[in-house]
Design a protein around this motif. Structure first.
Motif, PDB file in Angstrom:
ATOM      1  N   LEU A 227       0.956  -1.283   0.045  1.00 33.13           N
ATOM      2  CA  LEU A 227       0.035   0.059   0.149  1.00 33.13           C
ATOM      3  C   LEU A 227       1.066   1.580  -0.198  1.00 33.13           C
ATOM      4  CD1 LEU A 227      -2.666  -0.915   2.354  1.00 33.13           C
ATOM      5  CD2 LEU A 227      -2.806  -1.355   0.089  1.00 33.13           C
ATOM      6  N   HIS A 228       2.192   1.104  -0.200  1.00 35.85           N
ATOM      7  CA  HIS A 228       3.009   1.870   0.331  1.00 35.85           C
ATOM      8  C   HIS A 228       4.097   1.881  -0.992  1.00 35.85           C
ATOM      9  CE1 HIS A 228       5.293   5.545   1.814  1.00 35.85           C
ATOM     10  NE2 HIS A 228       5.706   4.582   2.979  1.00 35.85           N
ATOM     11  N   GLY A 229       5.335   2.304  -0.870  1.00 33.08           N
ATOM     12  CA  GLY A 229       6.573   2.354  -1.408  1.00 33.08           C
ATOM     13  C   GLY A 229       6.056   0.817  -2.363  1.00 33.08           C
ATOM     14  N   ALA A 231       3.318  -0.785  -3.267  1.00 34.63           N
ATOM     15  CA  ALA A 231       3.059  -0.177  -5.507  1.00 34.63           C
ATOM     16  C   ALA A 231       3.776  -0.210  -6.391  1.00 34.63           C
ATOM     17  CB  ALA A 231       2.615   0.626  -4.711  1.00 34.63           C
ATOM     18  N   LYS A 259     -16.396  -5.237  -3.912  1.00 32.40           N
ATOM     19  CA  LYS A 259     -15.959  -5.314  -2.718  1.00 32.40           C
ATOM     20  C   LYS A 259     -14.735  -6.430  -2.630  1.00 32.40           C
ATOM     21  CE  LYS A 259     -15.492  -0.769  -2.219  1.00 32.40           C
ATOM     22  NZ  LYS A 259     -14.743   0.209  -1.686  1.00 32.40           N
ATOM     23  N   ARG A 264      -7.243  -3.452  -5.650  1.00 34.40           N
ATOM     24  CA  ARG A 264      -7.487  -2.262  -5.756  1.00 34.40           C
ATOM     25  C   ARG A 264      -6.618  -1.896  -6.947  1.00 34.40           C
ATOM     26  NH1 ARG A 264      -7.068   1.053  -0.628  1.00 34.40           N
ATOM     27  NH2 ARG A 264      -9.115   0.553   0.089  1.00 34.40           N
ATOM     28  N   LEU A 265      -6.997  -1.229  -7.169  1.00 35.72           N
ATOM     29  CA  LEU A 265      -6.175  -0.495  -8.389  1.00 35.72           C
ATOM     30  C   LEU A 265      -4.563  -0.255  -8.110  1.00 35.72           C
ATOM     31  CD1 LEU A 265      -6.817  -0.339 -12.069  1.00 35.72           C
ATOM     32  CD2 LEU A 265      -7.790   1.701 -11.931  1.00 35.72           C
ATOM     33  N   GLY A 267      -1.447   2.213  -7.727  1.00 43.95           N
ATOM     34  CA  GLY A 267      -0.434   2.617  -8.959  1.00 43.95           C
ATOM     35  C   GLY A 267      -1.745   4.122  -9.059  1.00 43.95           C
ATOM     36  N   PHE A 268      -3.070   3.507  -8.084  1.00 46.22           N
ATOM     37  CA  PHE A 268      -4.148   4.762  -7.802  1.00 46.22           C
ATOM     38  C   PHE A 268      -4.580   5.279  -6.698  1.00 46.22           C
ATOM     39  CE2 PHE A 268      -6.946   6.435 -12.164  1.00 46.22           C
ATOM     40  CZ  PHE A 268      -5.033   5.281 -12.822  1.00 46.22           C
ATOM     41  N   ARG A 271      -4.159   9.088  -0.069  1.00 49.96           N
ATOM     42  CA  ARG A 271      -4.616   9.538   1.034  1.00 49.96           C
ATOM     43  C   ARG A 271      -5.025  11.064   1.201  1.00 49.96           C
ATOM     44  NH1 ARG A 271      -4.722   8.125   6.449  1.00 49.96           N
ATOM     45  NH2 ARG A 271      -5.681   6.602   5.632  1.00 49.96           N
ATOM     46  N   TYR A 316     -16.746   5.609 -11.013  1.00 53.30           N
ATOM     47  CA  TYR A 316     -16.687   5.006  -9.052  1.00 53.30           C
ATOM     48  C   TYR A 316     -15.156   5.675  -8.475  1.00 53.30           C
ATOM     49  CZ  TYR A 316     -14.122   1.386  -5.971  1.00 53.30           C
ATOM     50  OH  TYR A 316     -13.523   0.736  -4.678  1.00 53.30           O
ATOM     51  N   ARG A 320     -14.893   8.476  -5.754  1.00 55.29           N
ATOM     52  CA  ARG A 320     -13.687   9.339  -4.843  1.00 55.29           C
ATOM     53  C   ARG A 320     -12.506   8.968  -4.636  1.00 55.29           C
ATOM     54  NH1 ARG A 320     -16.422   4.553  -5.832  1.00 55.29           N
ATOM     55  NH2 ARG A 320     -17.581   3.153  -3.282  1.00 55.29           N
ATOM     56  N   ASN A 325      -1.276   7.909  -8.952  1.00 56.92           N
ATOM     57  CA  ASN A 325       0.073   8.321  -7.610  1.00 56.92           C
ATOM     58  C   ASN A 325       0.987   8.061  -9.016  1.00 56.92           C
ATOM     59  OD1 ASN A 325       0.838   5.847  -7.214  1.00 56.92           O
ATOM     60  ND2 ASN A 325      -0.863   5.782  -6.152  1.00 56.92           N
ATOM     61  N   ASP A 327       3.363   6.037  -7.665  1.00 58.22           N
ATOM     62  CA  ASP A 327       3.812   4.778  -8.712  1.00 58.22           C
ATOM     63  C   ASP A 327       3.165   4.049  -9.730  1.00 58.22           C
ATOM     64  OD1 ASP A 327       5.369   4.125  -6.341  1.00 58.22           O
ATOM     65  OD2 ASP A 327       3.373   4.065  -5.067  1.00 58.22           O
TER      66      ASP A 327
HETATM   67  N1  CMC Z   1      -8.572   1.076  -6.282  1.00 61.24           N
HETATM   68  C1  CMC Z   1      -9.575   0.502  -5.775  1.00 61.24           C
HETATM   69  N2  CMC Z   1     -10.083   1.353  -4.856  1.00 61.24           N
HETATM   70  C2  CMC Z   1     -10.010   2.242  -4.355  1.00 61.24           C
HETATM   71  C3  CMC Z   1      -8.069   2.322  -4.826  1.00 61.24           C
HETATM   72  C4  CMC Z   1      -7.680   2.042  -5.266  1.00 61.24           C
HETATM   73  N3  CMC Z   1      -6.222   1.974  -5.095  1.00 61.24           N
HETATM   74  N4  CMC Z   1      -7.982   2.728  -3.462  1.00 61.24           N
HETATM   75  C5  CMC Z   1      -8.398   3.809  -2.777  1.00 61.24           C
HETATM   76  N5  CMC Z   1      -9.875   3.150  -3.292  1.00 61.24           N
HETATM   77  C6  CMC Z   1     -11.677   3.117  -2.653  1.00 61.24           C
HETATM   78  C7  CMC Z   1     -11.634   2.304  -1.178  1.00 61.24           C
HETATM   79  O1  CMC Z   1     -11.922   1.033  -1.681  1.00 61.24           O
HETATM   80  C8  CMC Z   1     -12.515   2.904  -0.243  1.00 61.24           C
HETATM   81  O2  CMC Z   1     -13.755   2.768  -1.092  1.00 61.24           O
HETATM   82  P1  CMC Z   1     -15.650   2.600  -0.056  1.00 61.24           P
HETATM   83  O3  CMC Z   1     -15.868   4.635   0.841  1.00 61.24           O
HETATM   84  O4  CMC Z   1     -16.790   2.445  -1.239  1.00 61.24           O
HETATM   85  O5  CMC Z   1     -14.961   2.163   1.375  1.00 61.24           O
HETATM   86  C9  CMC Z   1     -12.439   4.484  -0.770  1.00 61.24           C
HETATM   87  O6  CMC Z   1     -11.798   4.315  -2.210  1.00 61.24           O
HETATM   88  C10 CMC Z   1     -11.901   5.421  -0.042  1.00 61.24           C
HETATM   89  O7  CMC Z   1     -10.278   4.257   0.151  1.00 61.24           O
HETATM   90  P2  CMC Z   1      -9.040   4.406   1.629  1.00 61.24           P
HETATM   91  O8  CMC Z   1      -8.612   2.938   1.502  1.00 61.24           O
HETATM   92  O9  CMC Z   1     -10.065   4.710   2.468  1.00 61.24           O
HETATM   93  O10 CMC Z   1      -7.844   5.196   1.239  1.00 61.24           O
HETATM   94  P3  CMC Z   1      -7.151   5.553   1.800  1.00 61.24           P
HETATM   95  O11 CMC Z   1      -6.579   6.940   1.710  1.00 61.24           O
HETATM   96  O12 CMC Z   1      -7.043   4.910   3.290  1.00 61.24           O
HETATM   97  O13 CMC Z   1      -5.695   5.089   1.187  1.00 61.24           O
HETATM   98  C11 CMC Z   1      -4.208   4.366  -0.427  1.00 61.24           C
HETATM   99  C12 CMC Z   1      -4.687   5.022   0.381  1.00 61.24           C
HETATM  100  C13 CMC Z   1      -2.880   5.121  -1.488  1.00 61.24           C
HETATM  101  C14 CMC Z   1      -3.677   3.227   0.636  1.00 61.24           C
HETATM  102  C15 CMC Z   1      -5.187   3.728  -1.498  1.00 61.24           C
HETATM  103  O14 CMC Z   1      -6.225   4.671  -2.720  1.00 61.24           O
HETATM  104  C16 CMC Z   1      -4.469   2.142  -2.401  1.00 61.24           C
HETATM  105  O15 CMC Z   1      -4.943   1.214  -1.156  1.00 61.24           O
HETATM  106  N6  CMC Z   1      -3.657   2.392  -2.945  1.00 61.24           N
HETATM  107  C17 CMC Z   1      -2.970   1.632  -3.941  1.00 61.24           C
HETATM  108  C18 CMC Z   1      -2.122   1.024  -3.147  1.00 61.24           C
HETATM  109  C19 CMC Z   1      -1.189   2.245  -3.984  1.00 61.24           C
HETATM  110  O16 CMC Z   1      -1.186   3.094  -5.374  1.00 61.24           O
HETATM  111  N7  CMC Z   1      -0.689   2.529  -3.013  1.00 61.24           N
HETATM  112  C20 CMC Z   1       1.097   4.341  -3.142  1.00 61.24           C
HETATM  113  C21 CMC Z   1       0.557   5.360  -3.213  1.00 61.24           C
HETATM  114  S1  CMC Z   1       1.279   6.890  -3.291  1.00 61.24           S
HETATM  115  C22 CMC Z   1       3.084   6.677  -2.775  1.00 61.24           C
HETATM  116  C23 CMC Z   1       3.275   5.577  -1.908  1.00 61.24           C
HETATM  117  O17 CMC Z   1       2.779   6.227  -0.636  1.00 61.24           O
HETATM  118  O18 CMC Z   1       3.890   4.707  -1.955  1.00 61.24           O
END
Ligand code: CMC
Length: 392
Positions: A227-229, A231, A259, A264-265, A267-268, A271, A316, A320, A325, A327
């Motif tokens: 969920l962090h690096g 990704a 769900k 998760r998608l 790289g999308f 926070r 969708y 949201r 992002n 990555d």
């Molecule tokens: N694909 C599908 N749905 C998503 C995604 C995604 N990538 N990210 C968030 N959502 C949905 C999530 O299911 C939730 O939906 P609902 O409100 O219906 O329950 C809503 O969007 C809010 O998500 P959240 O989990 O509360 O968001 P968060 O701020 O806690 O998480 C995140 C942020 C980056 C961990 C998350 O967007 C995610 O898992 N992304 C994919 C992993 C990723 O690319 N991570 C790299 C982040 S950027 C660089 C870094 O930090 O390393």
């Protein structure tokens, strides 16, 4: 005692004051020490930005030269450190090696606890950044069973890393300028990003007055997860899955939206960014330019563009506010450079080192700094008693 506010995942909790990185997530703005990331990406270099992030101003020519010299001077690992590499199994993940070896390096740092002014901090920062680069390349070499390459003192930071990664005995590697440029950009764009999971971890550890190396080793562990690096690895695995399975992008998107799939998608989403991550815009263009210059046609780039277009047109993701992002496109660049996928998160760690050091410094320099110690809401039983073993 008293009233405790619960904020799951610290979504709305400010943990510190910081003067390093400014983000406006709604507008998609990122600035290091007030300077827009777009300007730095176009005009600066990773090492110049590292100094800016750590010390707060752009380095003068003398600062820049001195810092470069320190980076070269401290790039080799002590013999004792080199021996540790032999102890890891060949399948060891380079992030496990990196975190362990950064911590181990503390044992070889004589002046570790005497960082009392900017001059001693500069030496410590150069030592850490330089060693991390050497450890990163050495962890790759040991994972592929090749001899570890020694750093070259005549090479600059990025070129030296590429040399240690890709030189094999009797076959020196001279990095192409476009490759060095792309890696420089990748590292620069990762240099800091305020209170993300790994940086907050570094600050948490630093708040107990732990040393800089131990604090940054903890940052590496926090960065590892998908969920962090991690990704940047997960993005490539996702794009490869779509390519290999032949699954239409639209079908993959449906699975993500379901769900129950818990997909998760990758790289999308972010926070803080509820708009385009400015780093992803820069990386998308750089990936495009680099592949064109190298005359490479990467099918994963085409799939990435298709996924991005599909997400931007889908309610969708729009509702949201999920945008690409940092990555999402970085892996395409690292692939083109020839970096293997399990090294991607190590590359992120190398880039993030200045940010971790700067955040460690803020805590270290602050006479009012308090140990980080959040509270909890207890949910377990409160009235239990010990039971003899044969009665359980
Ligand atoms: N694909 C599908 N749905 C998503 C995604 C995604 N990538 N990210 C968030 N959502 C949905 C999530 O299911 C939730 O939906 P609902 O409100 O219906 O329950 C809503 O969007 C809010 O998500 P959240 O989990 O509360 O968001 P968060 O701020 O806690 O998480 C995140 C942020 C980056 C961990 C998350 O967007 C995610 O898992 N992304 C994919 C992993 C990723 O690319 N991570 C790299 C982040 S950027 C660089 C870094 O930090 O390393």
């Amino acid at each position: 005692s008293g009233y405790i506010t619960l904020d799951e995942g610290y979504g709305n909790t400010g943990s510190c004051r910081s003067a390093i990185t400014y983000i406006d997530g709604d507008q998609g703005i990122l600035r290091y020490r007030g300077i827009p990331i777009e300007e730095l990406a176009e005009k600066s270099s990773f090492i110049e930005v590292a100094w800016l992030v750590i010390f707060g101003t752009l380095p003068s020519k003398a600062d820049r030269d001195r810092f470069s010299d320190l980076l070269s001077e401290h790039s080799a690992l002590p013999t004792g450190m080199l021996k540790h590499f032999e102890g890891f199994p060949p399948s060891a993940h380079p992030m496990a090696i990196l975190s362990a070896m950064i911590n181990a390096q503390s044992a070889y740092e004589p002046g570790l606890m005497q960082i009392d002014d900017d001059a001693s901090l500069e030496v410590a920062a150069a030592r850490l950044m330089s060693k991390v680069r050497t450890i990163a390349a050495a962890s790759y070499k040991s994972s592929v069973g090749q001899p570890i390459m020694h750093p070259r003192y005549d090479m600059r930071y990025v070129e030296n890393f590429l040399h240690m990664m890709f030189t094999v005995p009797n076959r020196p590697y001279e990095p192409a300028p476009e490759v060095a440029k792309a890696l420089n950009l990748f590292l620069l764009l990762h240099a800091d990003h305020e209170q993300n999971c790994s940086t907050s971890t570094v600050r948490m550890v630093a708040s107990s007055q732990a040393n800089m190396f131990a604090s940054c080793a903890a940052g590496v562990c926090a960065l590892w997860g998908p969920l962090h690096g991690g990704a940047n690895v997960a993005v490539i695995e996702m794009l490869e899955f779509i390519k290999e399975s032949g699954m239409p992008v639209s079908e993959y998107m449906e699975k993500v939206k379901d769900k129950d799939s818990r997909l998760r998608l990758m790289g999308f989403g972010h926070r803080v960014y509820k708009n385009f991550d400015p780093r992803s815009k820069i990386l998308k263009k750089a990936a495009d330019d680099m592949l064109e210059q190298m005359d490479v046609d990467d099918p994963l780039l085409h799939i990435a563009l298709e996924v991005e277009a599909a997400a931007l047109a889908d309610d969708y993701f729009v509702e949201r506010k999920l945008y690409p992002n940092v990555d999402f496109y970085s892996g395409i660049i690292l692939r083109a450079i020839g970096i293997p996928v399990d090294m991607f998160t190590v590359m992120f760690a190398m880039g993030r080192m200045p940010g971790w050091i700067a955040n460690w410094k803020e805590i270290h320099d602050d006479p009012k700094s308090r140990i980080y110690r959040p509270r909890q809401i207890y949910t377990g039983p409160v009235d239990q008693h010990w039971v003899p073993r044969d009665e359980r």
